[in-house]
Design an enzyme around this catalytic site. Structure first.
Site, mmCIF file in Angstrom:
data_model
loop_
_atom_site.group_PDB
_atom_site.id
_atom_site.type_symbol
_atom_site.label_atom_id
_atom_site.label_comp_id
_atom_site.label_asym_id
_atom_site.label_seq_id
_atom_site.Cartn_x
_atom_site.Cartn_y
_atom_site.Cartn_z
ATOM 1 N N LYS A 1 39.695 5.894 67.346
ATOM 2 C CA LYS A 1 40.735 6.982 66.936
ATOM 3 C C LYS A 1 38.799 7.449 65.289
ATOM 4 O O LYS A 1 38.250 6.719 64.936
ATOM 5 C CB LYS A 1 41.271 6.193 65.316
ATOM 6 N N TRP B 1 53.180 15.557 55.990
ATOM 7 C CA TRP B 1 53.281 14.129 55.893
ATOM 8 C C TRP B 1 53.968 14.526 54.717
ATOM 9 O O TRP B 1 54.747 13.366 54.461
ATOM 10 C CB TRP B 1 52.266 13.538 55.556
ATOM 11 N N ASP C 1 54.928 10.228 66.383
ATOM 12 C CA ASP C 1 54.221 9.259 65.176
ATOM 13 C C ASP C 1 54.586 8.172 65.989
ATOM 14 O O ASP C 1 55.946 7.641 64.314
ATOM 15 C CB ASP C 1 53.349 9.119 63.945
ATOM 16 N N ASN D 1 41.557 2.400 62.132
ATOM 17 C CA ASN D 1 40.817 2.884 61.370
ATOM 18 C C ASN D 1 39.967 1.383 60.250
ATOM 19 O O ASN D 1 40.391 0.998 59.803
ATOM 20 C CB ASN D 1 42.260 2.714 60.167
ATOM 21 N N GLU E 1 43.317 11.965 60.811
ATOM 22 C CA GLU E 1 44.027 11.510 59.401
ATOM 23 C C GLU E 1 42.680 10.965 58.597
ATOM 24 O O GLU E 1 42.592 9.975 57.944
ATOM 25 C CB GLU E 1 44.809 10.357 59.760
ATOM 26 N N GLU F 1 56.456 -0.068 61.781
ATOM 27 C CA GLU F 1 56.519 0.768 61.348
ATOM 28 C C GLU F 1 58.110 1.739 60.794
ATOM 29 O O GLU F 1 58.034 2.118 59.630
ATOM 30 C CB GLU F 1 55.467 1.317 61.213
ATOM 31 N N LYS G 1 49.718 7.534 72.392
ATOM 32 C CA LYS G 1 51.191 7.413 71.966
ATOM 33 C C LYS G 1 51.849 7.633 72.395
ATOM 34 O O LYS G 1 52.227 8.567 73.702
ATOM 35 C CB LYS G 1 51.249 7.789 70.271
ATOM 36 N N ARG H 1 52.362 19.880 64.324
ATOM 37 C CA ARG H 1 51.137 18.452 65.167
ATOM 38 C C ARG H 1 51.449 18.164 66.309
ATOM 39 O O ARG H 1 50.782 17.258 67.296
ATOM 40 C CB ARG H 1 52.057 17.562 63.768
ATOM 41 N N GLU I 1 46.724 -2.867 58.394
ATOM 42 C CA GLU I 1 48.188 -2.029 58.055
ATOM 43 C C GLU I 1 49.377 -1.595 58.532
ATOM 44 O O GLU I 1 49.331 -2.422 60.180
ATOM 45 C CB GLU I 1 47.312 -0.482 58.483
ATOM 46 N N ARG I 2 50.453 -1.222 58.379
ATOM 47 C CA ARG I 2 51.352 -1.740 59.352
ATOM 48 C C ARG I 2 51.975 -2.873 59.589
ATOM 49 O O ARG I 2 52.434 -2.919 60.789
ATOM 50 C CB ARG I 2 51.807 -0.424 60.242
ATOM 51 N N HIS J 1 60.896 11.646 60.793
ATOM 52 C CA HIS J 1 60.143 11.286 60.144
ATOM 53 C C HIS J 1 60.535 12.536 58.668
ATOM 54 O O HIS J 1 60.044 13.038 57.890
ATOM 55 C CB HIS J 1 58.612 12.656 60.313
#
Lengths: 719, 719
Positions: free
Chosen positions: A303, A558, A381, A226, A307, A409, A376, A352, A183-184, A537
């Protein structure tokens, strides 16, 4: 004879030339050209004595063999007697002091389990060079530092150096799925071949451990946050054990991600409620089993309730209750539970940005001692630029760890040269004003300001199966810089860049200057052509590749519109008191200053303020003009980076040169694409002409909106 | 001086040692040890003259540079004048004959566009060595053959050699998805990085082309036969063009897979009916566009109406109608349409074995001249052993091409050493009795028996991103052998093995003998421990990893029970007149002999017969005992292979040795697993004790049935 020599030289050069595919990373030891240094190194490598025995010392021997062959074209001599033929002594303080009583000369004890001392030691009228740690891994760190000083031509045998890491856990987080997708991930696929484990050991596992050890990275989480519960089954424990066994002598501990619902998925339970005794028993048994395979297992990374991941909220439990059940299972074994603060759902608040603080501040002091909350660097993000996360400084009795993202990312993915250390430096040096007026994020992370003893800096890995590990050769600089800054969060990005450049490209002064300039300007260039003045974003949906400020529909937070809020009047997210008031989550000193659009640093302007298109910037330009100028400057800097690189052709290996040259050409195109797409889009709201000074964005907004990237990497394959 | 020499030598050896990671494939030129040969090669490399200009000659120069450096440790000299300083002449017949009039000495014209001649030429009192082709690529093939003769120490400068391929299209089929997963891939992921194309050229693309050219492979289909229509969009044409441009000077043409429903998916049509004028127009325009990017585009490869893929049957059209619409679009450009015969649906007949013949025999003569029907070697699906496909010999006016599977879907996947050339040899030498009594599969494929001019041998690629290209080092031998047998289907697997071993491991006689033995026994070992005596299709569902004779439920012809039909009375698939009568699809000579269980070769016994457990084999054993003995023998051979390999440690590079050693240990475990699982399972029907001579299968059938392999490679990631 002379001609034979010539042949052999050309043969060697041929092999050397073949080898510049990036696999060697910064450990690409080159023949020493400085004659004095070479003589000195030759002397020292002619007699190396180890006072003790350890698998870690075997690793040191191998590293000395590789480096000696490459730097001085001969094998090192490992002496069997410690006095007459020896030049260099290696060992732990304990091993050496039994024999020598070095305590007066070597100050090492207070440097902790990972520290080292290296320098000259006088004994019975002779001077030896010694590398000493409190544990064998400290000796290994000392050796890597010593070799680096030789590679970078800064070694002086007459001076002593001691060092120790400021952060206890210096950790890579792999977002690697068990099916080898990442992922990423932008460097191919996962280097972990779970299918062939435990029977087959890819030599790459060892080279990976070696590279990490050379930076002092001492912990790795192998699997995606995840998470798949299957990693906790016995079959996979046997596989993970092989890696843990390989990594141990390099000082690296293995962590795994724990899926919160694992008690149901692999435990046969009907619930994962952390307060249910059967669930607690599941975690205890599962953890005991893990330690039966890996006695020094690091712990779990979780996590939860983020999400769509399962978590304690399903059972009306809070994050502390969720984390503590796992922490209690780990505690008897000395394991650590790392719980991510990146939790959000769109029910909790209108912004958020605020959610982590809303959830974690009330839980301050409620987590077990062996829990670290991994935060983070910013509240959204891993954007190209974010103000530091307001949780830093907001809690007093909770261990906070830093999570940086090494994989790019949001910063160019597979194709862009963006050196991330300046971004991390910016975050680490941010003043939090809490718990003390002079506190910084670095001081909270390393415990000096926060007082926390369990410290962590984690980086989301950018490593994959690509031959050069990181896809882009300059991705290696980010892995390197992460390791160096995790060891010492006060290092500057410039000094780290200089080390990496010398180790990767050699000592040519002109190349050093230009490459350093390219690296140090690259992140600001990316911010400019992607998200200047606090924008954030506005990238492509799902794959996050390229610009897409027009993304709307579906889950609000999102989309791009949620964040830039452009309309005919202006642009930006009002997070002041007149808006979401996220700004109040910072210390009052910050909240007050940043609430004023004329006081806030302009780099954060639109992060906290919705402002009219004609708002006056410090430059005297309007906001609309300023946005255009920043985007245009980003493109121009990218072009300059490309031109500077091209000017270095004669100084660089042709394979390295050509690799980066091709990617920089793509980067320029992508920078132009970002500028054109974003400015054309924002113009539809601003309804103003482009500033005269900038290149007019080319193309047609509908064209940019129509672009589709089905093969963009880093998400699960969809076909 | 001497010590400096020693250093340099050890430095060189060090690099050489580092390099043995398999990346160099069979082109890993080693220093020549034979002094006479070295002298001769030294002389020849001291003056190489090219008569003409061609991008292909640049490739030859580069190959001579690499090989010369590695074999004789010096650079070749490319002469500027063709007489005084030259030793070797290179060029096409036309280029050389203008100057020299070589026609008396060089017989090349009839060798066709890919043939070459190499040997001594006398001119004006001096002897030159010449390598001549009708096209530059013929020269390239001649050079690779020449270098091979040096590597394998069979080169004689006094003798001439000419050769030309017997098959026109020698082709790799990549089953690579655009997202870089590889269907049935066991060597990592796809080497095609579509995302970074066209801007970024991975150096691996060139090394791939070079390796193929060294074998004479001249065509590649880049994408999976389970196709994605997107490959035919303009964006992807631009990407494919970059590869085609790179491959062109290596003599390699690019093909792409065409999804039959592309007119709907990317053409905006409501139908893909091949007789609809809009559909025909779509294919014509799309194909014209393709040729505007790639003027020598090879053509399309199509899988239609098979395993859920779209095809002409949706519109009540047959395969000829489906194929011809694409063939007509390609014909004006000289393109070729390859249509797979691997078509089946469970409605058509009770035996999947029969379906290709049922569909294609009636269409004989109905396909355009530029269509090739690509037929798998057997009628089911690349089983460890299959009788040859009955379509070979059954049609007279249709171009038939062979499809072999190089990737080891059913033959050990990522972890087993199975040299496939003996299997291909077995198929190619099979006598078909049609169209003439002496016809063989090879003779049909290469046109000597069938008379077809358009000939094709395709191999499903086993290439991936793994550093050594094929995952298992010995997978390289299968790529190599496929290329060699495509060039000449009459080569023996033993001679091909010998070439490969010498090129990969060098000239040590003992190693050569043992490795050859390991290779040549490996396929029969796999048949024994997986599917002896004609058993087939009893592997794990979906991923096809490991034994699962118990698979039932779902689509019948995807289960194991459909194929082995074990019950208390016996085992096997009756394909004789008393059963499905698939046997009648073969020539009468075969049908008659094989219908008799006492005449059919025992290797095909249960493929065609359902027989009682007590059926007497030629050995005098019962069928049940024979099955047990074969499984057990397979395990024992696997163990012998492992032991033989281990005995070679001193002769081999340590990295190569260790890589294969680890995998052979896994192979032994997997062989035992196959034997144990299958025998325990079949015993539940046979209800008889195991033969006393064999090792008793260990374990518990329920345990084997419970095993689950979520990370088995080669299918699309499911998580």
């Amino acid at each position: 004879m002379k001609s034979l020599l010539t042949f052999l030289f050309s043969f060697c050069l041929f092999f050397a030339a073949v080898a510049k595919d990036g696999y060697e990373l910064w450990l690409d030891y080159r023949p020493l050209e400085n004659a004095n240094l070479k003589t000195e190194v030759d002397r020292l490598f002619s007699g190396v004595f180890f006072f003790g025995q350890s698998p870690t010392y075997e690793i040191i021997r191998k590293e000395l063999e590789i480096s000696s062959q490459q730097m001085i074209e001969k094998a090192p001599v490992f002496s069997m007697e410690r006095l007459a033929k020896t030049q260099v002594w290696m060992g732990t303080r304990e091993e050496l002091s039994q024999v020598l009583g070095l305590d007066q000369q070597v100050q090492i004890r207070e440097l902790g389990e990972d520290g080292y001392w290296r320098g000259p030691i006088d004994f019975q009228g002779k001077t030896y060079y010694a590398i000493v740690g409190n544990r064998p891994v400290g000796v290994l760190y000392g050796v890597f530092d010593w070799l680096k000083s030789i590679q970078t031509e800064t070694f002086n045998p007459k001076t002593e150096k001691s060092d120790s890491p400021k952060v206890k856990l210096r950790m890579l987080n792999h977002w690697d799925n068990l099916d080898r997708t990442v992922e990423r991930g932008y460097a191919g696929f996962s280097i972990w071949d779970w299918h062939k484990l435990p029977g087959y050991i890819d030599p790459r596992y060892i080279d990976y451990a070696r590279a990490n050890a050379s930076l002092g990275i001492n912990a790795v989480s192998l699997t995606n946050v995840n998470a798949n519960a299957r990693i906790l089954t016995t079959d996979f424990m046997k596989k993970a054990k092989v890696l843990a066994d390989l990594f141990r002598p390099y000082g690296i501990k293995v962590f795994l991600t724990a899926r919160f619902s694992a008690p149901m998925e692999i435990g046969g339970l009907k619930t994962a409620d952390p307060l249910d005794p059967a669930v607690s028993e599941f975690w205890k048994k599962k953890t005991d089993e893990m330690y039966s395979f890996i006695p020094d297992f690091g712990g779990y990374l979780v996590k939860a309730n983020s999400e769509g991941q399962p978590g304690p909220h399903e059972y009306q439990r809070n994050h502390a209750e969720g984390a503590n059940v796992l922490a209690d299972a780990l505690a008897p074994h000395g394991g650590i539970l790392i719980w991510r603060a990146f939790v959000y759902s769109h029910e909790i608040d209108e912004d958020r940005h605020k959610q982590a603080n809303l959830e974690f501040e009330p839980l301050d002091g409620k987590f077990r001692d062996n829990v670290i909350i991994q935060v983070k660097n910013g509240a959204i993000d891993f954007m190209p630029r974010e103000p530091f996360h307001p949780l830093f400084g907001a809690v007093k009795n909770t261990n906070l760890g830093m999570e940086f993202q090494i994989t790019q990312e949001y910063l160019g993915q597979a194709t862009q040269l963006v050196y991330l250390a300046p971004m991390w430096e910016e975050v680490l040096r941010s003043q939090t004003y809490r718990p003390t007026p002079n506190s910084t994020v670095a001081g909270i992370i390393d415990g000096t300001d926060s007082g926390q003893k369990l410290t962590l800096m984690a980086g989301v890995s950018n490593i994959g199966t690509d031959r050069n590990w990181t896809g882009h050769l300059f991705g290696q600089a980010n892995w390197f810089a992460f390791g160096r800054q995790a060891w010492d969060p006060y290092l500057t990005s410039a000094e780290v860049a200089e080390e990496w450049i010398k180790m990767t490209f050699g000592q040519k002064p002109e190349a050093l200057v230009k490459i350093k300039e390219i690296m140090l300007e690259s992140r600001e260039a990316a911010v400019n052509y992607m998200t200047p003045l606090g924008l954030h974003h506005i990238m492509g949906r799902s794959h996050h590749y390229g610009p897409a400020p027009w993304v709307e529909g579906g889950r609000a937070d999102w989309t791009s519109l949620y964040y830039h809020l452009a309309d005919s009047l202006g642009i930006g997210f009002d997070r002041t008191g007149s808006g979401s008031n996220a700004i109040a989550q910072y210390a009052p000193e910050i909240a007050k200053a940043w609430s004023d659009p004329n006081q806030i640093p302009e780099k954060y302007l639109l992060w906290f303020h919705h402002l009219p298109w004609d708002f006056k910037l410090k430059s005297g330009k309007t906001l609309w003009e300023g946005i255009g100028l920043h985007y245009d400057l980003g493109v121009k800097t990218a072009r300059k980076m490309e031109a500077d690189w091209k000017s270095l052709e004669a100084d660089l290996d042709s394979e390295q040169f050509d690799h980066v040259r091709q990617l920089l050409a793509i980067q320029v195109q992508e920078a132009e694409w970002w500028r054109n797409a974003c400015l054309l889009y924002f113009q539809t709201f601003a309804n103003r002409p482009f500033p005269a000074e900038i290149e007019k964005p080319e193309g047609d907004l509908e064209y940019y909106k129509s672009l589709d990237f089905p093969t963009a990497p880093g998400i699960r394959p969809r076909w």
